[in-house]
Write an enzyme that holds these catalytic residues in place. Structure first.
Site, PDB file in Angstrom:
ATOM      1  CG  ASP A   1     -18.713   4.809  10.891  1.00  0.00           C
ATOM      2  OD1 ASP A   1     -17.549   4.765  10.483  1.00  0.00           O
ATOM      3  OD2 ASP A   1     -19.164   5.780  11.527  1.00  0.00           O
TER       4      ASP A   1
ATOM      5  NE  ARG B   1     -19.580  13.319  17.154  1.00  0.00           N
ATOM      6  CZ  ARG B   1     -18.555  12.658  17.692  1.00  0.00           C
ATOM      7  NH1 ARG B   1     -18.509  12.416  19.008  1.00  0.00           N
ATOM      8  NH2 ARG B   1     -17.574  12.219  16.948  1.00  0.00           N
TER       9      ARG B   1
ATOM     10  CG  ASP C   1       2.943 -23.221 -12.840  1.00  0.00           C
ATOM     11  OD1 ASP C   1       4.165 -23.171 -13.002  1.00  0.00           O
ATOM     12  OD2 ASP C   1       2.335 -22.584 -11.950  1.00  0.00           O
ATOM     13  CE1 TYR C   2       5.755 -29.342  -7.529  1.00  0.00           C
ATOM     14  CE2 TYR C   2       6.905 -27.372  -6.764  1.00  0.00           C
ATOM     15  CZ  TYR C   2       6.433 -28.658  -6.542  1.00  0.00           C
ATOM     16  OH  TYR C   2       6.635 -29.243  -5.317  1.00  0.00           O
TER      17      TYR C   2
ATOM     18  CG  ASP D   1       0.395 -19.714 -10.050  1.00  0.00           C
ATOM     19  OD1 ASP D   1       1.240 -20.225 -10.807  1.00  0.00           O
ATOM     20  OD2 ASP D   1       0.695 -18.993  -9.081  1.00  0.00           O
TER      21      ASP D   1
END
Ligand code: ADQ
Length: 738
Positions: free
Chosen positions: A142, A283, A508-509, A689
């Site tokens: 909660d 409530r 890879d760049y 990536d």
């Protein structure tokens, strides 16, 4: 047996202290009941505040309290009076509660309360840290503890953390108002699994994550830089049998043994057999919409005067958060409206509203549920609303009508109830009339469906479902951890590469050697990167190959005079050191005009997106667009392109916030193989990536070492977190002996 911790603001116990006696009894209802079935399965402990002001107790009493709590597997987080005021009554109930329930007019922005909220979350984290022996799983509950998952994760990265929010998560348009919004989202994302009552709250949360942090979201998984966080909805259930059995039991009791409430209702019914009792229980909270409900009832009495003498509204309001101003104000307002209606419509013998401002023992509650023909539950906003479920569970003969607000989470699962807009007085009045007149068979039909559902997905199922999902997340995490590039796997790679005279590095760049920026033109290599690559390439035993989706012009500008082999446009062109660009395979680009005009349509409708034109491909970039719009348009675009590209012998590549259309059969993997065939190497390292690098990883010979940057699924051997880690590994490789 593994140990498991449950954390909530309040402990699930009642504590009574007399002179020298301390009595601790377990609370009943909601969370406490749900967890009791789960705690039987695990060796668990509950950490939370006892609610006691210990400054008022003697040392002896404190000792007794702690001992008694220990017997109930509970651990007290000691809060001072000031902390309760600032963290609980303050930030939790004067900032988060109103904001998350869409009452922005009540939200307070007090730095002092926020600081206390942070301090108390840290206090919880400290108590947890002291109780971590043997613990592998924690479930935090909660809105009082939104920062806690991150605080635990930072200290105990291997512990699996679940978090469940019992209240709504608001739309981003509301959530963004909070000055501390980013810290709150980051706090929650410390969990491995985040649970909400409904899909709407889940999607609002996802939207805030996307907009505030820009993380990629894959249906119900968030790829944070460090981990994948799973998000799902688990609508909380009730202990169905407890209510059903108690109602049956109450009916079986002899008249003498019945509760006062039941006797009172029955007596009244004998006098006025036409009476329909309408029950309202909550409530006393502004989110529960009591004023609207009373006004709708008043409207009903005005509009349907034929029922004036035949209905009684049993209004039970449970005192709540009396220390908070709005609650006191509301109490006076409710008193006033009840007085007004009763003043207007009472007769000598009857008043239309019976008003109770108090809590009630369980037996009385069940009798009210069981006895009243109609339940009127119309909160303005409510995370779930268990009262609606408890009412249906107590209807042992299937009779009764539930009128339920569409703004309660429960409405999503209870469509057989009469669903109303809590702000629409006329609609509520009509629903009351419909409920009064509803034939018994229809009532039973609707309630049977509802009861079967509530019986099946009860609170025990809810809790075990959440924990099973948490276990699955843990297993996935372990799979991920198994691929994590550790210090020892790094050393192993370095050792293997050390012994070789002929090494090649396919790198890879974007996203691999540098981070992502909004404009691809701004991703120029920095000085550190040049130095690193130069140093690597300077060793005659190394060959550096930069392999990217970028175009020739950019790579010429950045690396034209460098001693690296360049492969661009995902493998369309390559350039050996000192020579000119060559095409890996002859290609045709006559398709571009037709695809360009289709892409332009998406640029016009997606502000911030643009087309990048390469020699043999067209790329639609949406990194700078509204994240959700960009995401949706990307799905639309892929869908539209699928048939077009097949006819033109093209393919669609999806990268990080880009969609690229290019000639088929060209990819980084094939290009890398060409380079290797021309000049083989005996040690191969490939790092990338995104999705396009998966070709590279899968085409290279098995002995190649392949590394994925980021969290997504991969065929690579290892995973690292970010480009900085890549650079540090390459740095180590430059030190490998010549
Ligand atoms: P609450 O806002 O407290 O809970 P609700 O879900 O209706 O709301 O639960 C109230 C509980 O209190 C019920 O179990 C009910 O039996 C009990 N109760 C009500 N009136 C009582 C009375 N007079 N005497 C004794 N007991 C009484 C928060 C969220 C909800 C969410 C729950 C659970 O605001 O939206 O459903 O948590 O996640």
């Amino acid at each position: 047996m593994s140990r498991f911790l449950i954390i909530s603001n309040r402990l699930p116990v009642q504590i009574n202290i007399s002179e020298d006696n301390v009595e601790v009894t377990p609370s009943v209802g909601g969370l406490a009941t749900g967890m009791s079935s789960v705690t039987k399965l695990f060796k668990s402990r509950w950490i939370g505040s006892s609610g006691l002001d210990k400054s008022l107790l003697s040392a002896q009493q404190i000792k007794k309290v702690n001992l008694a709590l220990k017997k109930h597997a509970c651990m007290d987080v000691n809060l001072t009076r000031e902390e309760v005021e600032l963290y609980y009554e303050g930030f939790s109930n004067k900032t988060i509660w109103p904001l998350f329930h869409y009452f922005s007019q009540f939200v307070e922005y007090e730095e002092e309360q926020w600081q206390a909220y942070k301090r108390v979350n840290q206090k919880f984290a400290d108590v947890i840290a002291e109780n971590m022996e043997g613990v592998d799983k924690i479930w935090v509950h909660d809105y009082h503890l939104l920062l806690l998952p991150k605080l635990i994760k930072e200290k105990f990265p291997n512990v699996t953390i679940g978090f469940f929010l019992h209240i709504p998560f608001p739309s981003y348009e509301l959530f963004r108002i909070l000055p501390w919004r980013t810290e709150i989202i980051e706090g929650m994302l410390g969990a491995d699994l985040l649970g909400f009552h409904t899909f709407d709250y889940e999607r609002h949360f996802m939207s805030s994550v996307r907009r505030l942090l820009g993380y990629d979201i894959n249906i119900d998984e968030i790829n944070t830089p460090k981990r994948i966080v799973k998000v799902d909805n688990f609508p909380m259930g009730i202990d169905y049998n407890k209510f059903n059995d108690a109602a049956l039991e109450s009916q079986r009791r002899s008249v003498r043994d019945r509760s006062e409430v039941r006797k009172e209702l029955e007596r009244y019914y004998l006098l006025y057999p036409e009476t329909k009792f309408i029950l309202s229980i909550d409530r006393l909270d502004y989110s529960k919409g009591l004023i609207n409900r009373l006004e709708a009832f008043e409207y009903f009495l005005q509009e349907y005067s034929q029922y004036r003498d035949k209905v009684t509204l049993v209004l039970l309001a449970v005192p709540s958060r009396i220390g908070v101003d709005q609650y006191q104000q509301m109490k006076s307002e409710v008193d006033e409206v009840v007085g007004r209606i009763n003043g207007e419509y009472s007769t000598i013998n009857r008043s239309p509203i019976w008003y109770f401002y108090r809590s009630m023992p369980f037996e009385n509650l069940v009798d009210l549920y069981n006895y009243c023909e109609i339940a009127l539950i119309t909160p303005i906003r409510d995370g779930m609303n268990l009262v609606a479920k408890e009412y249906i569970a107590s209807k042992t003969d299937g009779r009764g009508v539930l009128i339920l607000s569409e703004m309660a989470g429960a409405a999503k699962e209870m469509s057989e109830a009469l669903i109303v807009n809590p702000n629409d007085k006329a609609q509520i009045a009509d629903a009351i009339k419909q409920a009064i007149e509803m034939p018994l068979e229809e009532q039973i039909e609707r309630n049977t469906v509802l009861q079967n559902r509530l019986k099946r997905y009860n609170v025990e199922k809810w809790a075990t479902d959440f924990l099973n999902t948490l276990d699955n997340v843990r297993q996935d995490e372990q799979k991920y951890l198994a691929k994590r590039l550790t210090a020892s796997s790094k050393n192993k790679i370095l050792k293997e590469f050390e012994g070789s005279n002929n090494r090649i590095f396919f790198l890879d760049y974007d996203g691999t050697l540098t981070g992502f920026v909004d404009n691809p033109q701004h991703a120029r290599p920095d000085k550190e990167l040049y130095e690193l690559l130069d140093k690597l390439a300077e060793n005659p035993k190394n060959r550096v190959v930069l392999i990217s989706g970028r175009d020739k012009g950019t790579f010429d500008e950045w690396f034209g005079n460098k001693p690296y082999t360049l492969i661009v446009e995902h493998g369309v062109w390559y350039r050996h050191i000192g020579s000119s660009w060559k095409m890996i395979e002859p290609l045709d680009d006559s398709w571009k005009d037709s695809i360009r005009s289709a892409l332009e349509f998406y640029v016009d409708r997606t502000p911030g997106s643009f087309i990048e034109e390469k020699n043999y491909s067209l790329v639609w970039h949406y990194r700078k667009s509204d994240p959700e719009l960009g995401h949706n348009r990307a799905i639309e675009l892929k869908d539209e392109m699928t048939s077009l590209v097949a006819n033109l012998n093209l393919e669609i590549l999806e990268g990080n916030k880009v969609i690229e259309i290019k000639n088929q059969g060209i990819n980084k993997g094939q290009a890398a193989l060409k380079v290797l065939h021309a000049q083989p190497a005996d040690k191969i390292l490939a790092i990338g990536d995104d999705w396009t690098d998966e070709f590279l990883f899968s085409y290279l010979p098995e002995e190649a070492v392949t590394i994925k940057v980021g969290m997504a699924k991969t065929v690579a051997d290892y995973k690292v977190e970010n480009y900085e880690e890549v650079r540090s590994l390459l740095q180590k490789l430059t030190d490998v002996e010549v």
